[in-house]
Enzyme design. Structure first.
Site, short mmCIF file in Angstrom:
data_model
loop_
_atom_site.label_atom_id
_atom_site.label_comp_id
_atom_site.label_asym_id
_atom_site.label_seq_id
_atom_site.Cartn_x
_atom_site.Cartn_y
_atom_site.Cartn_z
N ARG A 220 0.84 -1.20 0.00
CA ARG A 220 0.00 0.00 0.00
C ARG A 220 0.88 1.26 0.00
O ARG A 220 1.84 1.37 0.74
CB ARG A 220 -0.89 0.00 1.23
CG ARG A 220 -1.82 1.22 1.36
CD ARG A 220 -1.22 2.30 2.23
NE ARG A 220 -2.12 3.43 2.40
CZ ARG A 220 -1.74 4.61 2.90
NH1 ARG A 220 -0.49 4.80 3.27
NH2 ARG A 220 -2.60 5.58 3.03
N VAL A 221 0.52 2.21 -0.85
CA VAL A 221 1.20 3.51 -0.85
C VAL A 221 0.13 4.58 -0.71
O VAL A 221 -0.93 4.48 -1.32
CB VAL A 221 2.00 3.72 -2.16
CG1 VAL A 221 2.58 5.12 -2.22
CG2 VAL A 221 3.12 2.68 -2.27
N GLY A 222 0.42 5.58 0.12
CA GLY A 222 -0.54 6.68 0.31
C GLY A 222 -0.18 7.89 -0.53
O GLY A 222 0.48 7.79 -1.57
N ASP A 223 -0.58 9.04 -0.03
CA ASP A 223 -0.37 10.29 -0.76
C ASP A 223 1.05 10.84 -0.65
O ASP A 223 1.52 11.57 -1.52
CB ASP A 223 -1.33 11.36 -0.20
CG ASP A 223 -1.05 11.61 1.29
OD1 ASP A 223 -0.95 10.62 2.06
OD2 ASP A 223 -0.91 12.78 1.68
N THR A 243 -1.15 15.59 5.43
CA THR A 243 -1.00 14.46 6.34
C THR A 243 -2.39 13.89 6.59
O THR A 243 -3.38 14.57 6.39
CB THR A 243 -0.32 14.88 7.66
OG1 THR A 243 -0.18 13.73 8.50
CG2 THR A 243 -1.13 15.94 8.41
N GLY A 244 -2.42 12.64 7.03
CA GLY A 244 -3.72 12.04 7.27
C GLY A 244 -3.99 10.91 6.31
O GLY A 244 -3.05 10.35 5.72
N GLY A 246 -4.20 9.08 3.43
CA GLY A 246 -3.68 9.35 2.09
C GLY A 246 -4.65 9.06 0.97
O GLY A 246 -4.66 9.76 -0.05
N1 ASP Z 1 -0.58 10.46 4.66
C1 ASP Z 1 0.10 9.26 5.10
C2 ASP Z 1 -0.35 8.10 4.29
O1 ASP Z 1 -1.51 8.02 3.98
C3 ASP Z 1 -0.09 8.95 6.52
C4 ASP Z 1 -0.14 10.06 7.51
O2 ASP Z 1 0.01 11.21 7.22
O3 ASP Z 1 -0.32 9.79 8.67
O4 ASP Z 1 0.46 7.23 4.05
#
Ligand code: ASP
Length: 333
Positions: A220-223, A243-244, A246
């Site tokens: 899995r890859v986020g933003d 952040t948050g 993704g």
């Molecule tokens: N934005 C990051 C992701 O979704 C995680 C985070 O900011 O806590 O991988």
């Protein structure tokens, strides 16, 4: 980087996200005057803004800038602080692993020329922000993933090391007992450092580094490492970082959106608010269970920050002062 548990607190009070708006600072503007964009003759520089309580990272970046270093150097050096901080369980060494027990890191960087470099799903290398910079500067590509990224890092002299600390291993083993994996990701499972800087020449760069969501599916890859998602910089306009959760940032191309809104004349604060609006105003969207937070800066050095829920904060260095500030947020009762 202490802002976990807000969902717990929220459920304790029903919807429970109690507004204490008088304590919030929308960076450069209050609610009342935010529509008035005052002409700014002087650009505020140097300046650093970063997600969460990242005092030392921002202080480090600011020191680079005060000595006349570039914004690019500053954001790289600042992010390295969090990557090396083993107590932080969401960035670099000590990051919480995926559901198979592997710590995999994502990072990206953008310079004032609009160049971009990123690495995705990297194991065994702590300073992925520096690997991302190498991708940008020493390859014809913009992204390297997994084994290829690790191989490239080793070829560039980066050290291979185990990123899973005892504390993170224990947390994962505890999680494994129930192995509750929900596609709607629990708010406690993420944190990321996104950082933007303006150097003494007025150039803007940005960087973003994370171990992503704890106990994510392998692969899995986020933003965070994706251009326009976790980070976007346009030296003529400004920059933004996220952040948050993704997945939600990616679906709205959040950081790119913020920069484009600033290009159209919105202040950084207004742009962050609209980007959060694009997520929470989707028909039927239940945003109670996840968090997204944005930071932004424009070419003049005006800043903005906004999140869905309470407890997002950011550090800002300007006028020689480094402060942690609680962000304004959408979900007020
Ligand atoms: N934005 C990051 C992701 O979704 C995680 C985070 O900011 O806590 O991988």
């Amino acid at each position: 980087m202490k802002r976990r548990n807000f969902i717990k607190k929220a459920s304790a009070t029903g919807l429970g996200l109690v507004a204490v708006s008088s304590t919030f600072m929308s960076c450069d503007e209050t609610k009342e005057d935010k529509k008035i964009v005052s002409p700014i003759s002087e650009v505020i520089k140097p300046l650093v803004i970063a997600t969460w309580k990242t005092d030392l990272a921002v202080e480090t970046a600011a020191a680079v800038l005060e000595k006349g270093g570039t914004a690019l150097e500053a954001v790289e050096q600042g992010c390295r602080i969090e990557e090396a901080n083993e107590k932080g369980q969401s960035v670099g060494k000590g990051g919480l692993p995926d559901r198979d027990g592997d710590v995999t890191l994502d990072a990206c960087i953008m310079n004032e020329k609009g160049d971009y470099g990123a690495v995705l799903g990297v194991k065994n290398i702590k300073h992925v922000i520096s690997v991302a910079r190498k991708v940008m500067e020493a390859t014809p590509h913009v992204m390297l993933v997994g084994v290829g990224a690790e191989k490239f890092a080793l070829s560039q002299g980066f050290k291979r090391e185990n990123l899973l600390t005892e504390a993170s291993k224990k947390a994962w083993e505890k999680w494994k007992i129930k192995s509750e994996y929900k596609p709607i990701i629990n708010i406690e499972n993420h944190d990321t450092i996104g950082m933007l800087a303006i150097d003494k020449k007025g150039n803007i760069s940005g960087a973003c580094t994370t171990s992503g969501l704890a106990y994510k599916m392998a692969g899995r890859v986020g933003d965070s490492p994706i251009i326009g998602g976790g980070l976007f910089v346009d030296n003529e306009i400004g920059g933004a970082s996220a952040t948050g959760l993704g997945e939600e940032v990616l679906k709205t191309v959040g950081s790119f959106l913020i920069v484009e809104l600033m290009r159209q004349g919105k202040s950084p604060q207004e742009a962050c608010e609209e980007a959060i609006g694009r997520i929470v105003n989707k028909p039927g969207k239940d945003f109670t269970n996840f968090q997204v937070g944005y930071i932004a800066v424009n070419k003049q050095g005006q800043t903005g920050a906004y999140s869905i829920h309470e407890w997002f904060s950011y550090n800002i260095y300007k006028n020689k002062k480094n402060q942690n500030i609680k962000s304004d947020y959408f979900n007020k009762v």
